[in-house]
Structure formats: structure tokens, C-alpha cells
Design a protein around this motif. Sequence first.
Motif, PDB file in Angstrom:
ATOM      1  N   UNK A  46      93.213 135.248 107.881  1.00 47.69           N
ATOM      2  CA  UNK A  46      92.683 135.631 106.098  1.00 47.69           C
ATOM      3  C   UNK A  46      91.426 135.462 106.106  1.00 47.69           C
ATOM      4  N   UNK A  47      91.151 137.258 104.645  1.00 46.29           N
ATOM      5  CA  UNK A  47      89.673 137.839 104.454  1.00 46.29           C
ATOM      6  C   UNK A  47      89.850 137.262 103.258  1.00 46.29           C
ATOM      7  N   UNK A  48      87.931 136.944 103.124  1.00 41.19           N
ATOM      8  CA  UNK A  48      87.423 136.649 101.870  1.00 41.19           C
ATOM      9  C   UNK A  48      86.347 137.360 101.124  1.00 41.19           C
ATOM     10  N   UNK A  49      86.173 137.478 100.304  1.00 41.30           N
ATOM     11  CA  UNK A  49      85.226 137.974  99.420  1.00 41.30           C
ATOM     12  C   UNK A  49      84.684 137.463  97.791  1.00 41.30           C
ATOM     13  N   UNK A  55      90.403 126.459 102.009  1.00 42.47           N
ATOM     14  CA  UNK A  55      90.590 125.908  99.924  1.00 42.47           C
ATOM     15  C   UNK A  55      89.094 125.603  99.143  1.00 42.47           C
ATOM     16  N   UNK A  56      88.057 125.344 100.382  1.00 42.80           N
ATOM     17  CA  UNK A  56      86.180 125.479 100.072  1.00 42.80           C
ATOM     18  C   UNK A  56      86.061 126.733  99.501  1.00 42.80           C
ATOM     19  N   UNK A  57      86.714 127.783 100.204  1.00 45.93           N
ATOM     20  CA  UNK A  57      85.980 129.296  99.194  1.00 45.93           C
ATOM     21  C   UNK A  57      86.659 129.716  98.058  1.00 45.93           C
ATOM     22  N   UNK A  58      88.123 129.004  98.026  1.00 43.69           N
ATOM     23  CA  UNK A  58      88.443 129.319  96.550  1.00 43.69           C
ATOM     24  C   UNK A  58      88.495 128.656  95.434  1.00 43.69           C
ATOM     25  N   UNK A  60      75.455 142.340  97.122  1.00 42.24           N
ATOM     26  CA  UNK A  60      75.635 141.856  96.084  1.00 42.24           C
ATOM     27  C   UNK A  60      77.374 141.262  96.227  1.00 42.24           C
ATOM     28  N   UNK A  61      77.386 140.985  97.501  1.00 44.19           N
ATOM     29  CA  UNK A  61      78.719 141.063  98.057  1.00 44.19           C
ATOM     30  C   UNK A  61      78.726 139.858  99.536  1.00 44.19           C
ATOM     31  N   UNK A  62      79.553 138.757  99.312  1.00 46.42           N
ATOM     32  CA  UNK A  62      79.431 138.482 100.692  1.00 46.42           C
ATOM     33  C   UNK A  62      81.414 138.002 100.735  1.00 46.42           C
ATOM     34  N   UNK A  63      81.170 137.898 102.312  1.00 46.95           N
ATOM     35  CA  UNK A  63      82.936 138.184 102.317  1.00 46.95           C
ATOM     36  C   UNK A  63      82.946 137.202 104.103  1.00 46.95           C
ATOM     37  N   UNK A  64      83.573 136.846 104.152  1.00 46.86           N
ATOM     38  CA  UNK A  64      83.973 136.556 105.429  1.00 46.86           C
ATOM     39  C   UNK A  64      85.544 136.450 106.448  1.00 46.86           C
TER      40      UNK A  64
END
Length: 158
Positions: free
Chosen positions: A152-155, A131-134, A116-120
Motif C-alpha cells: 500500500x502506498x500513501x501520500x 488506519x493511523x495514516x488515513x 511539500x509532500x510526504x509519502x510512504x
Amino acid sequence: MAWTVTPEHFDSPDSTALRRDYYDEVASRYWKRPATSEEIDEGLADDGADRLTPPTGAFVVGRFGGKPAACAGLLLVDADVAELTRVFVRPEYRGTGGGGLLLTAIESAARAFGIRRIRLDTRNDLVEARGLYAKHGYREVPAFHRRQYAEHWFAKEL
């Protein structure tokens, strides 16, 4: 020329070459000098890529005009969460849409696992990656670990 993105074993010849190029780039950027072959070998040794296969993960290779040009991995953390890893597009293919196609393929693989959730995590110097992730709906989140090299952490909710 067109992109294709397909699942591939992490240690196929094309996957291995892409993973080497990935590690070469991230290490060279971090050290601000070219990484040596020995350093690349050391970084890839026991790097956990063997977990990028079902049932613990997935690995995809992107080809542009039939040539291996990009890769990405997915590592399951638990029943709901997976981590995106080893996202790489060779420099000569950047800006052609391959990064977004990699993310789409990885997100499809994650959904197939019931994720349900991808993080990196990523670093300050990997500006293109951030930039790609955003651009593709990943948002910055509070740190979910304290590993070396993570800044930096993204989800993204799927």
C-alpha cells in the motif's frame, strides 16, 4: 501521563532500542513467527538509518511519561518530496495519541526542509499503521516504487 516528541539521533540508546523493537515487530508479523536476534541484527545492518539526519532526513522519539515509547523517521527524496519511515509505537502505548503526535512532528520537520509532500509505503498486515495514516489525512495513491514488502502506498500534501 503526557506525550513528548522530540528530534533525536537515530543511534541514541533510546532510538536504537525503538528501531530494534520496530524491526522485531514488522519482521515477526511478516514471517508469522518471532524474529530471532540475529535476524533483527541483519535487518538493521546497513538499513539506511544514517540518512535520517539533516540534511537528508530526520528522526523523532516519542516518550510517554518520560519513557521511550515511539519513533518515526523522515527521508528526503528530492526538494519537494520526503518519505515517512520507521513509524512505530510500542504496543503498550497504542491508542494513547502517540501516533498522531509522531506524524505531526515529522510533518513539521518536513516543512522545515521545504517539503511539500510526504509519502510512504506499508503492508497489508500493518492494519494499525494504515488506519493511523488515513486518520491523519494520508490518502492511498498509486505505487511509486516496487520494493519488496510494499503493498500500500500513501501520500499527504503539506
